[in-house]
Enzyme design. Structure first.
Site, PDB file in Angstrom:
ATOM      1  N   ASP A  61      -1.190   5.492  -7.092  1.00  0.00           N
ATOM      2  CA  ASP A  61      -0.919   4.962  -5.778  1.00  0.00           C
ATOM      3  C   ASP A  61       0.074   5.644  -4.947  1.00  0.00           C
ATOM      4  O   ASP A  61       1.179   5.695  -5.611  1.00  0.00           O
ATOM      5  CB  ASP A  61      -0.539   3.338  -6.055  1.00  0.00           C
ATOM      6  CG  ASP A  61      -0.244   2.714  -4.894  1.00  0.00           C
ATOM      7  OD1 ASP A  61      -1.081   2.685  -4.074  1.00  0.00           O
ATOM      8  OD2 ASP A  61       0.722   1.898  -5.035  1.00  0.00           O
TER       9      ASP A  61
ATOM     10  N   THR B 112      -2.141   4.289   1.402  1.00  0.00           N
ATOM     11  CA  THR B 112      -0.607   4.748   1.401  1.00  0.00           C
ATOM     12  C   THR B 112      -0.598   6.258   1.437  1.00  0.00           C
ATOM     13  O   THR B 112      -0.033   6.851   1.882  1.00  0.00           O
ATOM     14  CB  THR B 112       0.016   4.102   0.277  1.00  0.00           C
ATOM     15  OG1 THR B 112      -0.800   4.310  -0.745  1.00  0.00           O
ATOM     16  CG2 THR B 112       0.307   2.528   0.687  1.00  0.00           C
ATOM     17  N   THR B 113      -1.727   6.912   0.551  1.00  0.00           N
ATOM     18  CA  THR B 113      -1.617   8.356   0.318  1.00  0.00           C
ATOM     19  C   THR B 113      -2.108   9.019   1.620  1.00  0.00           C
ATOM     20  O   THR B 113      -1.473  10.031   2.291  1.00  0.00           O
ATOM     21  CB  THR B 113      -2.620   8.742  -0.588  1.00  0.00           C
ATOM     22  OG1 THR B 113      -2.243   7.782  -2.077  1.00  0.00           O
ATOM     23  CG2 THR B 113      -2.194  10.027  -1.061  1.00  0.00           C
TER      24      THR B 113
ATOM     25  N   ASP C  45      -4.147  -3.598  -4.748  1.00  0.00           N
ATOM     26  CA  ASP C  45      -4.813  -2.801  -3.722  1.00  0.00           C
ATOM     27  C   ASP C  45      -6.176  -3.631  -3.285  1.00  0.00           C
ATOM     28  O   ASP C  45      -6.519  -3.614  -2.036  1.00  0.00           O
ATOM     29  CB  ASP C  45      -4.987  -1.610  -4.009  1.00  0.00           C
ATOM     30  CG  ASP C  45      -3.448  -0.798  -3.893  1.00  0.00           C
ATOM     31  OD1 ASP C  45      -2.393  -1.433  -3.740  1.00  0.00           O
ATOM     32  OD2 ASP C  45      -3.624   0.737  -3.997  1.00  0.00           O
TER      33      ASP C  45
END
Length: 556
Positions: A61, A94-95, A397
């Site tokens: 994550d 998020t990445t 998530d």
């Protein structure tokens, strides 16, 4: 153009201006992005992070990786906060948001070196972001209601595909969708899905597929005494935020006693106050007592005799959620407005059944069928703590994604389809402009291709060929009306080809894509606007050298 200078200030510090600062900031941002790059996509790799105490975290994550890095550079901190923001707002992506922001910065830096003013680049980026978001909403979205429940399961599977539990995607996707539907709250026109009402508990041991969804709220606590009943039907629950213990004098209160009998009377009264409190709680019809504090042996005796279930040391977050679900009021004291101690039956919560169940080595207390709001709990099983922790992050998530899809009702194709379509559209849009922003918009279009490229690289495929194919398909879809169905085309990373991701069920919430674009652009602009860095020198402590220095010099 501003020159590069690094000057020592008169105020005790140093000042760096011009291109040097911008290049430093871009390098810092790119180094942060390079850390998370390889964890993007369904075949991304995991990171192992060991902190200064020796605690190990294994995760995929982006937000978790960046949170655990102790970043010093101020520009790099902007990207770390960006990932946290995406995690709070959307929960997924998020990445990719960090990678896009870093790529935007890198390309902007190239333009600055070609003597394009940062202000022109910033206005070009702003315009690109606005156009991109409008294009995605108008041309690349699908309605959830047309696609049905399968769409929700596919969105959850897409979110989990890059995580540890991707192999068991079908099993967990069904579980997550059921959990989200179990906590649906409708008030007037709006339907909300408060995912905080889903309690995720971790117990290591057994296989991953033995994780289960429990209807009701699961508490990871044990009963105050083994003699208490293990099951109570039609439970009336009191939630209290203080300890049920023998009343003691407050700190600083002194009582001078001259008579020994009076001392005994004080002790007896202390015990009686506690007894009266318990009697009041029981008289209101309570048969389950939950407290954030302790319950001493004296109170336990009264509760056991009355056949009441007592649970102590319940976490504050848990007791608040239980109070909300059962309709109880969290009481911080029994005092009413007049100053007398009373327990109103209206402050009790209700649920159909409270039962103690054994899971792994622990006992769980399940509250089934709460009155005010529905609740759900997921009990995760796994080989070890690292695995169970990563499963919890993946489930969180996926829950966030399902919440966004159910609330916004719109999804977009995944697998780099949106980025490739936007790249073609913005390229064409840039060539239609006759202003300075043209260069910046072309660079923005080029930057978006970093996502499909990185997805292909992580999957050990030929990224150049795949991205070229992908662009060709999207170009055809946008220029020839009869081929508009090709706009759903994205990457198939297992087969190393391109495919229709709408049919393949690779879907993501629209909110995730739009917010990622907006956040990444804002972050890039924030860092791009900086052209001066003033770093103050640390303040010197008055009083000369320290004890250690004096000792080292042999003066002691």
């Amino acid at each position: 153009m501003d020159s590069d200078t690094s000057a020592v200030l008169s105020i005790g510090g140093e000042r760096t201006t011009g291109n040097t600062v911008r290049s430093q900031n871009v390098m810092a941002a790119c180094s942060i992005a390079n850390i998370v790059k390889s964890s993007l996509g369904p075949v991304g790799l995991d990171k192992m992070l060991v902190d200064d105490v020796g605690d190990v975290t294994i995760t995929n994550d982006g937000a978790t990786i960046l949170r655990l890095l102790e970043v010093e550079h101020p520009a790099a901190k902007v990207l770390v906060e960006l990932a946290q923001l995406q995690d709070e707002e959307v929960g997924d992506g998020t990445t990719s948001v960090v990678i896009i922001a870093a790529e935007l910065l890198k390309n902007a830096d190239e333009l600055v070196k070609q003597k394009v003013h940062p202000t022109s680049i910033i206005s070009g980026y702003r315009l690109s972001c606005k156009e991109a978001c409008a294009y995605v909403k108008d041309h690349l979205t699908m309605n959830v209601d047309e696609l049905g429940r399968d769409c929700l399961i596919n969105c959850a599977k897409t979110s989990m595909s890059s995580k540890l539990i991707g192999a068991d995607g079908d099993f967990f996707a069904n579980m997550v969708v059921e959990a989200a539907n179990a906590i649906k709250v409708t008030d007037g026109k709006f339907t909300r899905y408060p995912i905080k009402a889903i309690n995720v508990l971790k117990a290591h041991g057994r296989s991953v597929r033995e994780s289960r969804l429990v209807a009701g709220y699961a508490l990871n606590c044990i009963l105050g005494s083994q003699q208490m009943p293990k099951k109570i039907v039609n439970a009336k629950i009191i939630c209290i935020d203080f300890s049920l213990q023998k009343t003691k004098m407050k700190m600083g209160v002194q009582v001078l006693v001259t008579d020994v009998d009076k001392l005994e009377a004080i002790r007896k009264r202390e015990a009686d106050i506690t007894k009266e409190r318990v009697a009041m709680i029981l008289a209101a019809g309570t048969n389950v007592v939950l407290t954030t504090g302790g319950i001493d042996d004296l109170c336990l005796k009264y509760l056991v005799e009355a056949g009441v279930m007592g649970v102590r040391r319940v976490a504050k977050s848990d007791i608040k959620r239980i109070a909300k679900a059962t309709g109880a009021t969290l009481l911080s004291s029994l005092a009413n407005l007049e100053g007398d101690e009373t327990v109103e039956p209206t402050s009790l919560g209700q649920c159909e059944e409270v039962v103690v169940e054994r899971v792994c080595d622990d006992e769980l207390i399940l509250l089934k069928g709460p009155k005010a709001r529905s609740a759900a709990s997921i009990i995760l099983r796994g080989a070890n703590d690292y695995m169970v922790d990563e499963m919890e992050r993946s489930i969180h998530d996926a829950l966030c994604v399902i919440k966004r899809v159910l609330e916004s009702k719109r999804v977009v194709p995944g697998g780099g389809a949106v980025e490739a379509a936007l790249s073609i559209y913005l390229d064409n849009f840039a060539s239609s402009l006759a202003s300075r922003e043209q260069l910046a918009i072309a660079e923005f279009a080029h930057s978006l291709l970093v996502i499909p490229k990185q997805l292909a690289v992580n999957a050990a495929q030929d990224s150049t060929e795949l991205v070229a194919k992908l662009r060709a398909f999207h170009n055809t879809a946008q220029t020839k009306a009869e081929h508009s169905g090709l706009r759903w085309v994205g990457l198939d990373l297992q087969g190393g080809a391109v495919r229709d991701n709408k049919k393949a069920g690779v879907l993501e919430p629209l909110v995730a894509k739009v917010k990622a674009l907006k956040f990444a652009t804002e972050a890039a602009i924030t860092i791009l606007r900086i052209d001066d860095l003033i770093k103050l020198a640390p303040e010197e402590k008055p009083g000369g050298r320290s004890y250690a220095e004096a000792k080292a010099a042999g003066e002691l």
